[in-house]
Write a protein that holds these residues in place. Structure first.
Motif, short mmCIF file in Angstrom:
data_model
loop_
_atom_site.label_atom_id
_atom_site.label_comp_id
_atom_site.label_asym_id
_atom_site.label_seq_id
_atom_site.Cartn_x
_atom_site.Cartn_y
_atom_site.Cartn_z
N ASN A 188 55.26 100.96 17.96
CA ASN A 188 53.88 100.67 18.39
C ASN A 188 52.82 101.25 17.46
N VAL A 189 52.95 100.98 16.19
CA VAL A 189 51.96 101.47 15.22
C VAL A 189 50.68 100.64 15.36
N ASP A 190 49.54 101.30 15.40
CA ASP A 190 48.26 100.60 15.47
C ASP A 190 48.11 99.66 14.28
N ASN A 191 47.52 98.48 14.54
CA ASN A 191 47.21 97.53 13.47
C ASN A 191 48.46 96.87 12.89
N VAL A 192 49.60 97.07 13.55
CA VAL A 192 50.85 96.48 13.05
C VAL A 192 51.49 95.64 14.15
N ASN A 193 51.76 94.39 13.79
CA ASN A 193 52.38 93.46 14.74
C ASN A 193 53.46 92.73 13.96
N VAL A 194 54.70 92.98 14.29
CA VAL A 194 55.78 92.39 13.48
C VAL A 194 56.39 91.15 14.15
N SER A 195 55.53 90.29 14.64
CA SER A 195 56.04 89.09 15.33
C SER A 195 56.52 88.01 14.37
N ILE A 196 56.12 88.10 13.10
CA ILE A 196 56.53 87.06 12.13
C ILE A 196 57.73 87.55 11.31
N LEU A 197 58.72 86.67 11.21
CA LEU A 197 59.85 86.91 10.31
C LEU A 197 59.94 85.70 9.39
N SER A 198 59.52 85.89 8.14
CA SER A 198 59.56 84.82 7.15
C SER A 198 60.85 84.96 6.36
N MET A 199 61.80 84.09 6.67
CA MET A 199 63.10 84.18 5.99
C MET A 199 63.81 82.84 6.08
N GLY A 200 64.56 82.54 5.04
CA GLY A 200 65.28 81.27 4.99
C GLY A 200 64.57 80.27 4.10
N MET A 201 65.36 79.68 3.18
CA MET A 201 64.84 78.64 2.29
C MET A 201 65.76 77.42 2.39
N THR A 202 65.59 76.49 1.45
CA THR A 202 66.28 75.20 1.56
C THR A 202 67.77 75.32 1.89
#
Length: 231
Positions: A188-202
């Motif tokens: 629960n770090v302030d100003n940090v929201n890790v809801s996005i996981l950008s991974m995987g390509m073609t």
């Protein structure tokens, strides 16, 4: 060809969502358009694509000026600090933040434009020497250090998995990034929201979706092979 490719990618994302019990709406498809001409992007836009990913600042700014303004641009390539000012007010998300100095530069340029820049922390999960990104064990401390920057917001994590013939080999890479995001969220770090996981390509986006990707970066699967003569 483009229409068929997009339909095929969409079908595969839906299959992966179904297999892993996820909603299709939880996954954003980023059309990676590097080296592709404006005409090709316009064609994709006309087919409904609204999220494009670019690797180079100059290419992104040129295309930004030429294409409709409701496009969501993502900077997915390695970003040099002296280039941040050119894209800070043009991109929805910067995927490739992996140094304190880069984060500070983004913060400073965002402040000039009175905006909050959304960023992802790039993690070199597979610890490949040829790749950018923080080592997994560095991420916690890095996030703690940049969390107090007022004009950026950490939205999640990004990784570039190794290029493999069998996408199953990257399953642990994606699973490890997801576990890391869960651990960070618990703090629960302030100003940090890790809801996005950008991974995987073609070649491995289906496995990435099964392991929790919320954004997949697909270039060749949509546009066909890249023309490196234009790079």
């Amino acid at each position: 060809m483009l229409k068929e490719n997009l339909e095929s990618v969409e079908e595969k994302i839906q299959e992966a969502c179904k297999k892993s019990g996820r909603n299709r709406e939880d996954v954003t498809l980023i059309a990676v358009s590097k080296t592709k001409p404006v005409e090709t992007l316009q064609e994709a836009y006309d087919l409904g694509v609204r999220v494009f990913g670019e690797n180079k600042v100059q290419e992104l700014t040129e295309k930004y000026d030429s294409l409709p303004k409701d496009i969501h641009w993502h900077m997915i390539g390695h970003l040099q600090r002296n280039k941040v000012k050119y894209i800070i007010d043009k991109v929805d998300l910067i995927h490739s933040v992996d140094s304190i100095r880069l984060a500070e530069t983004i913060d400073k340029e965002a402040q000039k434009h009175d905006l909050i820049a959304n960023i992802l922390v790039e993690v070199n999960v597979a610890k490949e020497e040829s790749k950018f990104g923080l080592m997994p064990e560095e991420v916690d401390g890095f996030i703690d250090e940049i969390a107090n920057l007022k004009h950026i917001q950490v939205k999640g994590l990004m990784t570039i998995a190794p290029f493999v013939e069998n996408p199953e080999k990257n399953r642990t890479v994606f699973a490890d990034l997801r576990k890391l995001s869960v651990d960070i969220a618990k703090k629960n770090v302030d100003n940090v929201n890790v809801s996005i996981l950008s991974m995987g390509m073609t070649n491995d986006y289906q496995v990435a979706v099964e392991e929790g990707a919320t954004m997949v970066r697909v270039g060749t699967g949509i546009f066909g092979a890249r023309n490196y003569a234009q790079v």
